[in-house]
Design a protein around this motif. Structure first.
Motif, PDB file in Angstrom:
ATOM      1  N   THR A  37      -7.543  -7.083   7.828  1.00 59.68           N
ATOM      2  CA  THR A  37      -6.090  -6.946   7.881  1.00 59.68           C
ATOM      3  C   THR A  37      -5.652  -5.601   7.329  1.00 59.68           C
ATOM      4  O   THR A  37      -4.701  -4.989   7.833  1.00 59.68           O
ATOM      5  N   PHE A  38      -6.330  -5.123   6.302  1.00 61.15           N
ATOM      6  CA  PHE A  38      -6.043  -3.789   5.766  1.00 61.15           C
ATOM      7  C   PHE A  38      -6.244  -2.732   6.855  1.00 61.15           C
ATOM      8  O   PHE A  38      -5.391  -1.853   7.057  1.00 61.15           O
ATOM      9  N   SER A  39      -7.362  -2.805   7.553  1.00 67.42           N
ATOM     10  CA  SER A  39      -7.643  -1.845   8.624  1.00 67.42           C
ATOM     11  C   SER A  39      -6.597  -1.934   9.732  1.00 67.42           C
ATOM     12  O   SER A  39      -6.189  -0.903  10.302  1.00 67.42           O
ATOM     13  N   ALA A  66      -2.464  -7.277   2.193  1.00 70.80           N
ATOM     14  CA  ALA A  66      -3.460  -6.315   2.651  1.00 70.80           C
ATOM     15  C   ALA A  66      -2.918  -5.486   3.814  1.00 70.80           C
ATOM     16  O   ALA A  66      -3.182  -4.283   3.909  1.00 70.80           O
ATOM     17  N   LEU A  67      -2.151  -6.126   4.694  1.00 71.29           N
ATOM     18  CA  LEU A  67      -1.544  -5.407   5.813  1.00 71.29           C
ATOM     19  C   LEU A  67      -0.588  -4.329   5.302  1.00 71.29           C
ATOM     20  O   LEU A  67      -0.634  -3.172   5.738  1.00 71.29           O
ATOM     21  N   GLY A  68       0.277  -4.712   4.359  1.00 75.83           N
ATOM     22  CA  GLY A  68       1.206  -3.743   3.777  1.00 75.83           C
ATOM     23  C   GLY A  68       0.505  -2.650   3.008  1.00 75.83           C
ATOM     24  O   GLY A  68       0.927  -1.493   3.025  1.00 75.83           O
ATOM     25  N   LEU A  69      -0.603  -2.990   2.340  1.00 77.32           N
ATOM     26  CA  LEU A  69      -1.366  -2.003   1.583  1.00 77.32           C
ATOM     27  C   LEU A  69      -1.981  -0.969   2.528  1.00 77.32           C
ATOM     28  O   LEU A  69      -1.978   0.234   2.244  1.00 77.32           O
ATOM     29  N   GLY A  70      -2.505  -1.431   3.659  1.00 79.50           N
ATOM     30  CA  GLY A  70      -3.060  -0.509   4.636  1.00 79.50           C
ATOM     31  C   GLY A  70      -2.002   0.437   5.179  1.00 79.50           C
ATOM     32  O   GLY A  70      -2.250   1.645   5.331  1.00 79.50           O
TER      33      GLY A  70
END
Length: 238
Positions: A48-50, A131-135
């Motif tokens: 999700t980060f990616s 994780a999405l927002g962090l990416g």
């Protein structure tokens, strides 16, 4: 068309040589492993980060291309290429000098407030949405370095047909994510984070040199190809 795609691909490779997203992925993975979370959760967070990095890269790249299109359309003047070349060359020298801080590890030259914020976020990331927002945040955090190759790629994108512009934008996004996807795959396949981090520390000066050299090479190439050649064809007028 081939020249435009080559410029887009090379600009994306320069983008790929910057390391903030990779650093944050390894930090987040280390905190997740340290909290004794399952491997399935680790994979979910890293994937999700990616995805967040890919989405924000595509959005920013597309936005830059849209803004530039309002000014230049498909006919980008030589003066714009000259300015872009100067930006690339100046940034290349800055990357050679400042990209990594002069201390052990892989600490990057970004504002300390932003660095602390992102570091704290990696520690508190527990869910896929975080994780999405962090990416996505990692792309914004390194915008000072990646804006120049993005702008060059966007200028080259304008010279393509509308249908090919979608391919160009997708190609830029994919190529710029290659190191992140490789590290994500290594983590997912069970490789030790310590080995990955050790490789990054041992090769950080090479990555710094490659990024700076790539910016300089692209800057000089664009100046010769887009400015000097155009000036010769028009009798010296930009």
């Amino acid at each position: 068309m081939i020249n435009s795609f080559a410029i887009i691909a090379f600009a994306a490779l320069i983008h790929a040589s910057f390391q903030l997203s990779v650093s944050m992925l390894t930090l987040m993975s280390g905190h997740t492993i340290g909290s004794k979370s399952s491997h399935a959760k680790l994979l979910r967070l890293t994937n999700t980060f990616s995805l967040g990095v890919a989405i924000m890269t595509l959005l920013i790249f597309s936005f830059i291309a849209f803004v530039l299109q309002q000014y230049f359309d498909a006919a980008v003047p030589a003066i714009a290429w000259a300015s872009a070349s100067g930006l690339l060359i100046g940034l290349g020298v800055a990357v050679w000098a400042f990209y990594y801080r002069r201390n052990p590890g892989t600490s990057l030259w970004i504002p300390r407030g932003m660095a602390r914020y992102l570091s704290d976020r990696t520690k508190s990331t527990k869910h896929s949405a975080e994780a999405l927002g962090l990416g996505m945040s990692s792309v914004i955090g390194e915008l000072i370095f990646i804006f120049a190759p993005m702008a060059i790629g966007a200028l080259a994108l304008l010279q393509l047909e509308p249908g090919l512009q979608l391919i160009g934008a997708a190609m830029y996004t994919f190529v710029s994510l290659l190191p992140l996807l490789m590290v994500n795959g290594l983590i997912g396949s069970g490789h030790k984070l310590s080995s990955i981090q050790k490789w990054r520390e041992n090769n950080k000066r090479f990555l710094q040199f490659a990024a700076g050299s790539g910016l300089l090479i692209l800057g000089f190439y664009l100046y010769v190809d887009k400015v000097v050649a155009a000036s010769a064809l028009t009798g010296g007028a930009l």
